[in-house]
Design a protein around this motif. Structure first.
Motif, PDB file in Angstrom:
ATOM      1  N   SER A 299       0.848  -1.183   0.000  1.00 47.68           N
ATOM      2  CA  SER A 299       0.000   0.000   0.000  1.00 47.68           C
ATOM      3  C   SER A 299       0.890   1.241   0.000  1.00 47.68           C
ATOM      4  CB  SER A 299      -0.901   0.011   1.234  1.00 47.68           C
ATOM      5  OG  SER A 299      -0.114   0.062   2.396  1.00 47.68           O
ATOM      6  N   ILE A 300       0.589   2.150  -0.883  1.00 53.41           N
ATOM      7  CA  ILE A 300       1.393   3.358  -0.997  1.00 53.41           C
ATOM      8  C   ILE A 300       0.480   4.559  -0.819  1.00 53.41           C
ATOM      9  CG2 ILE A 300       2.776   4.766  -2.559  1.00 53.41           C
ATOM     10  CD1 ILE A 300       3.804   2.235  -3.811  1.00 53.41           C
ATOM     11  N   ASN A 301       0.860   5.399   0.086  1.00 53.39           N
ATOM     12  CA  ASN A 301       0.141   6.643   0.293  1.00 53.39           C
ATOM     13  C   ASN A 301       0.781   7.671  -0.640  1.00 53.39           C
ATOM     14  OD1 ASN A 301      -0.786   9.146   1.157  1.00 53.39           O
ATOM     15  ND2 ASN A 301      -0.969   8.463   3.283  1.00 53.39           N
ATOM     16  N   ALA A 302       0.161   7.908  -1.784  1.00 51.36           N
ATOM     17  CA  ALA A 302       0.747   8.756  -2.820  1.00 51.36           C
ATOM     18  C   ALA A 302       0.986  10.184  -2.340  1.00 51.36           C
ATOM     19  CB  ALA A 302      -0.149   8.757  -4.052  1.00 51.36           C
ATOM     20  N   GLN A 303       0.072  10.744  -1.585  1.00 54.49           N
ATOM     21  CA  GLN A 303       0.236  12.115  -1.104  1.00 54.49           C
ATOM     22  C   GLN A 303       1.420  12.204  -0.146  1.00 54.49           C
ATOM     23  OE1 GLN A 303      -1.231  14.891  -2.076  1.00 54.49           O
ATOM     24  NE2 GLN A 303      -0.050  16.110  -0.644  1.00 54.49           N
ATOM     25  N   ALA A 304       1.523  11.266   0.781  1.00 56.19           N
ATOM     26  CA  ALA A 304       2.646  11.275   1.728  1.00 56.19           C
ATOM     27  C   ALA A 304       3.968  11.071   0.996  1.00 56.19           C
ATOM     28  CB  ALA A 304       2.454  10.194   2.789  1.00 56.19           C
ATOM     29  N   LEU A 305       3.961  10.228  -0.028  1.00 56.97           N
ATOM     30  CA  LEU A 305       5.168   9.991  -0.802  1.00 56.97           C
ATOM     31  C   LEU A 305       5.575  11.245  -1.572  1.00 56.97           C
ATOM     32  CD1 LEU A 305       7.255   7.839  -1.373  1.00 56.97           C
ATOM     33  CD2 LEU A 305       5.862   7.079  -3.292  1.00 56.97           C
ATOM     34  N   ALA A 306       4.616  11.970  -2.115  1.00 59.40           N
ATOM     35  CA  ALA A 306       4.906  13.213  -2.835  1.00 59.40           C
ATOM     36  C   ALA A 306       5.504  14.254  -1.894  1.00 59.40           C
ATOM     37  CB  ALA A 306       3.644  13.749  -3.496  1.00 59.40           C
ATOM     38  N   GLU A 307       4.947  14.373  -0.699  1.00 61.34           N
ATOM     39  CA  GLU A 307       5.468  15.327   0.283  1.00 61.34           C
ATOM     40  C   GLU A 307       6.877  14.939   0.715  1.00 61.34           C
ATOM     41  OE1 GLU A 307       2.560  15.450   3.405  1.00 61.34           O
ATOM     42  OE2 GLU A 307       1.050  16.358   2.106  1.00 61.34           O
ATOM     43  N   ALA A 308       7.105  13.654   0.915  1.00 62.74           N
ATOM     44  CA  ALA A 308       8.430  13.187   1.320  1.00 62.74           C
ATOM     45  C   ALA A 308       9.453  13.407   0.206  1.00 62.74           C
ATOM     46  CB  ALA A 308       8.376  11.710   1.710  1.00 62.74           C
ATOM     47  N   THR A 309       9.028  13.235  -1.036  1.00 65.64           N
ATOM     48  CA  THR A 309       9.934  13.464  -2.160  1.00 65.64           C
ATOM     49  C   THR A 309      10.324  14.934  -2.243  1.00 65.64           C
ATOM     50  OG1 THR A 309       8.949  11.622  -3.357  1.00 65.64           O
ATOM     51  CG2 THR A 309      10.188  13.205  -4.658  1.00 65.64           C
ATOM     52  N   ALA A 310       9.376  15.826  -2.016  1.00 62.33           N
ATOM     53  CA  ALA A 310       9.677  17.259  -2.013  1.00 62.33           C
ATOM     54  C   ALA A 310      10.648  17.594  -0.883  1.00 62.33           C
ATOM     55  CB  ALA A 310       8.393  18.066  -1.873  1.00 62.33           C
ATOM     56  N   ALA A 311      10.429  17.001   0.276  1.00 55.56           N
ATOM     57  CA  ALA A 311      11.336  17.236   1.407  1.00 55.56           C
ATOM     58  C   ALA A 311      12.728  16.698   1.108  1.00 55.56           C
ATOM     59  CB  ALA A 311      10.771  16.592   2.672  1.00 55.56           C
ATOM     60  N   LEU A 312      12.790  15.553   0.433  1.00 54.45           N
ATOM     61  CA  LEU A 312      14.080  14.981   0.071  1.00 54.45           C
ATOM     62  C   LEU A 312      14.835  15.899  -0.886  1.00 54.45           C
ATOM     63  CD1 LEU A 312      16.036  12.631   0.312  1.00 54.45           C
ATOM     64  CD2 LEU A 312      14.832  11.523  -1.562  1.00 54.45           C
ATOM     65  N   SER A 313      14.130  16.522  -1.812  1.00 55.82           N
ATOM     66  CA  SER A 313      14.765  17.464  -2.738  1.00 55.82           C
ATOM     67  C   SER A 313      15.368  18.643  -1.979  1.00 55.82           C
ATOM     68  CB  SER A 313      13.753  17.975  -3.760  1.00 55.82           C
ATOM     69  OG  SER A 313      13.343  16.929  -4.595  1.00 55.82           O
ATOM     70  N   LYS A 314      14.651  19.146  -0.970  1.00 58.42           N
ATOM     71  CA  LYS A 314      15.153  20.262  -0.172  1.00 58.42           C
ATOM     72  C   LYS A 314      16.405  19.857   0.594  1.00 58.42           C
ATOM     73  CE  LYS A 314      13.916  23.432   3.488  1.00 58.42           C
ATOM     74  NZ  LYS A 314      13.505  23.314   4.847  1.00 58.42           N
ATOM     75  N   VAL A 315      16.367  18.681   1.203  1.00 55.38           N
ATOM     76  CA  VAL A 315      17.518  18.197   1.963  1.00 55.38           C
ATOM     77  C   VAL A 315      18.712  17.978   1.040  1.00 55.38           C
ATOM     78  CG1 VAL A 315      18.379  16.270   3.343  1.00 55.38           C
ATOM     79  CG2 VAL A 315      16.111  17.172   3.777  1.00 55.38           C
ATOM     80  N   ALA A 316      18.448  17.409  -0.141  1.00 58.07           N
ATOM     81  CA  ALA A 316      19.532  17.170  -1.095  1.00 58.07           C
ATOM     82  C   ALA A 316      20.182  18.481  -1.511  1.00 58.07           C
ATOM     83  CB  ALA A 316      19.001  16.436  -2.314  1.00 58.07           C
ATOM     84  N   SER A 317      19.400  19.524  -1.661  1.00 58.26           N
ATOM     85  CA  SER A 317      19.939  20.839  -1.998  1.00 58.26           C
ATOM     86  C   SER A 317      20.846  21.352  -0.877  1.00 58.26           C
ATOM     87  CB  SER A 317      18.793  21.827  -2.235  1.00 58.26           C
ATOM     88  OG  SER A 317      19.301  23.120  -2.453  1.00 58.26           O
ATOM     89  N   ASN A 318      20.405  21.178   0.368  1.00 54.80           N
ATOM     90  CA  ASN A 318      21.226  21.601   1.510  1.00 54.80           C
ATOM     91  C   ASN A 318      22.548  20.837   1.558  1.00 54.80           C
ATOM     92  OD1 ASN A 318      19.204  23.346   2.259  1.00 54.80           O
ATOM     93  ND2 ASN A 318      18.404  22.041   3.880  1.00 54.80           N
ATOM     94  N   ILE A 319      22.486  19.531   1.323  1.00 59.64           N
ATOM     95  CA  ILE A 319      23.704  18.716   1.349  1.00 59.64           C
ATOM     96  C   ILE A 319      24.623  19.102   0.197  1.00 59.64           C
ATOM     97  CG2 ILE A 319      24.580  16.368   1.057  1.00 59.64           C
ATOM     98  CD1 ILE A 319      22.161  15.433   2.702  1.00 59.64           C
TER      99      ILE A 319
END
Length: 120
Positions: A57-77
């Motif tokens: 089971s995949i929560n698409a909305q939660a996955l989209a939010e997590a992907t956006a957060a990952l992009s922000k973190v990757a930019s910081n790193i």
């Protein structure tokens, strides 16, 4: 025989679906927790079959939010790496550890969205 040749289900049925029909199939299969093939077999035969795999089971909305957060973190790193590679020493251990904590939080939320437990 090789692994794929040992299958008992040897007949494949191809069907074509329009966008709305396919979206309905995916939604119905996800609701039951089955793959598309298992869901169709369940409709036709009354059960998904003895070896049918449950779809995660995949929560698409939660996955989209997590992907956006990952992009922000990757930019910081990336910014931290740029400073370090240019010989700068303005990055503190505190900033590095904060970025690492963010990565761990994002990873945990992505795993939760995918229905998986994080490894400790």
């Amino acid at each position: 025989m090789r692994g794929g040749e040992k299958r008992q289900r040897v007949h494949k049925v191809d069907t074509r679906w329009d966008g709305i029909e396919h979206a309905s199939l995916i939604a119905a299969a996800q609701t039951t927790g089955l793959t598309k093939g298992g869901y169709i077999r369940a409709l036709v035969l009354g059960c998904p079959g003895p070896r049918s795999q449950r779809a995660p089971s995949i929560n698409a909305q939660a996955l989209a939010e997590a992907t956006a957060a990952l992009s922000k973190v990757a930019s910081n790193i990336n910014q931290i790496a740029k400073v370090l590679n240019s010989g700068g020493n303005t990055v503190t251990t505190r900033e590095y550890l904060a970025a690492l904590r963010e990565v761990r939080v994002v990873l945990a939320s992505m795993l939760a969205a995918a229905g998986r437990e994080p490894r400790l």
